[in-house]
Design an enzyme around this catalytic site. Structure first.
Site, mmCIF file in Angstrom:
data_model
loop_
_atom_site.group_PDB
_atom_site.id
_atom_site.type_symbol
_atom_site.label_atom_id
_atom_site.label_comp_id
_atom_site.label_asym_id
_atom_site.label_seq_id
_atom_site.Cartn_x
_atom_site.Cartn_y
_atom_site.Cartn_z
ATOM 1 N N THR A 78 9.373 6.585 3.807
ATOM 2 C CA THR A 78 8.448 6.452 4.930
ATOM 3 C C THR A 78 7.773 5.074 4.844
ATOM 4 O O THR A 78 7.711 4.479 3.767
ATOM 5 C CB THR A 78 7.415 7.589 4.948
ATOM 6 O OG1 THR A 78 6.698 7.572 3.725
ATOM 7 C CG2 THR A 78 8.091 8.933 5.149
ATOM 8 N N THR B 196 4.662 3.440 4.928
ATOM 9 C CA THR B 196 3.606 3.048 3.987
ATOM 10 C C THR B 196 4.051 3.264 2.546
ATOM 11 O O THR B 196 3.782 2.432 1.677
ATOM 12 C CB THR B 196 2.301 3.819 4.282
ATOM 13 O OG1 THR B 196 1.911 3.553 5.633
ATOM 14 C CG2 THR B 196 1.183 3.406 3.344
ATOM 15 N N CYS B 197 4.750 4.345 2.301
ATOM 16 C CA CYS B 197 5.212 4.654 0.946
ATOM 17 C C CYS B 197 6.185 3.591 0.435
ATOM 18 O O CYS B 197 6.095 3.139 -0.703
ATOM 19 C CB CYS B 197 5.861 6.033 0.916
ATOM 20 S SG CYS B 197 4.785 7.348 1.516
ATOM 21 N N SER B 198 7.127 3.194 1.282
ATOM 22 C CA SER B 198 8.171 2.242 0.878
ATOM 23 C C SER B 198 7.738 0.786 0.960
ATOM 24 O O SER B 198 8.228 -0.040 0.192
ATOM 25 C CB SER B 198 9.415 2.421 1.763
ATOM 26 O OG SER B 198 10.065 3.619 1.448
#
Length: 160
Positions: free
Chosen positions: A46, A48-50
């Site tokens: 996703t 923000t996560c990546s």
């Protein structure tokens, strides 16, 4: 009830991808006798996560370990195959322990689960980071708004 500083982590079985395929790994194998930085994300791959959360931990990997941390681990309510692919795609393999919490058992047990069904993602984990010393939580940071201000690597470095 949400986990608090001073609490012991519950017994949980995660899955992780190894050279020999998917393997179960328990909290009893990860945390006892070690200092672990554990961060949780709503979903592998996703935005923000990546693009923000995981990269900060990769960039600060050596600095975090230099402060006495034995293991950096990331957990997400994703299956082990997705977490394995994310590890390879991001270059995190061998640096960060990628833990699959496929059914959200850990997220629910520590009270950090989130219902993101309105966005089509279903049960997920809140975005968080924690320092776990010998199985006991010594710092806990949970995001209350979008971003990685509280749970990012820079904040953890300041807590170590």
């Amino acid at each position: 009830m949400t986990l608090s500083v001073g609490d012991k982590l519950p017994e949980t079985t995660f899955k992780t991808m190894t050279a020999d395929g998917a393997k179960p790994i328990t909290s009893a194998e990860i945390f006892p006798g070690k200092k672990v930085v554990l961060f949780g994300v709503p979903g592998a791959f996703t935005p923000t996560c990546s693009n923000n959360h995981l990269p900060g931990y990769l960039e600060n990997h050596d600095a975090i370990l230099a402060r006495g941390v034995d293991t950096i681990a990331v957990v997400s309510v994703n299956d082990v195959h997705v977490m394995g692919a994310w590890a390879r795609f991001t270059g995190g393999e061998g640096k960060i322990l990628f833990l699959a919490d496929g059914n959200g058992d850990f997220a629910k047990a520590v009270g950090l689960d989130a219902d993101l069904s309105g966005g089509g993602m279903g049960l997920r984990s809140k975005r968080f980071s924690m320092i776990v010393d010998d199985g006991k939580v010594t710092a806990l940071n949970v995001e209350t708004k979008p971003g990685v201000d509280e749970s990012g690597a820079a904040h953890i470095l300041g807590q170590l």
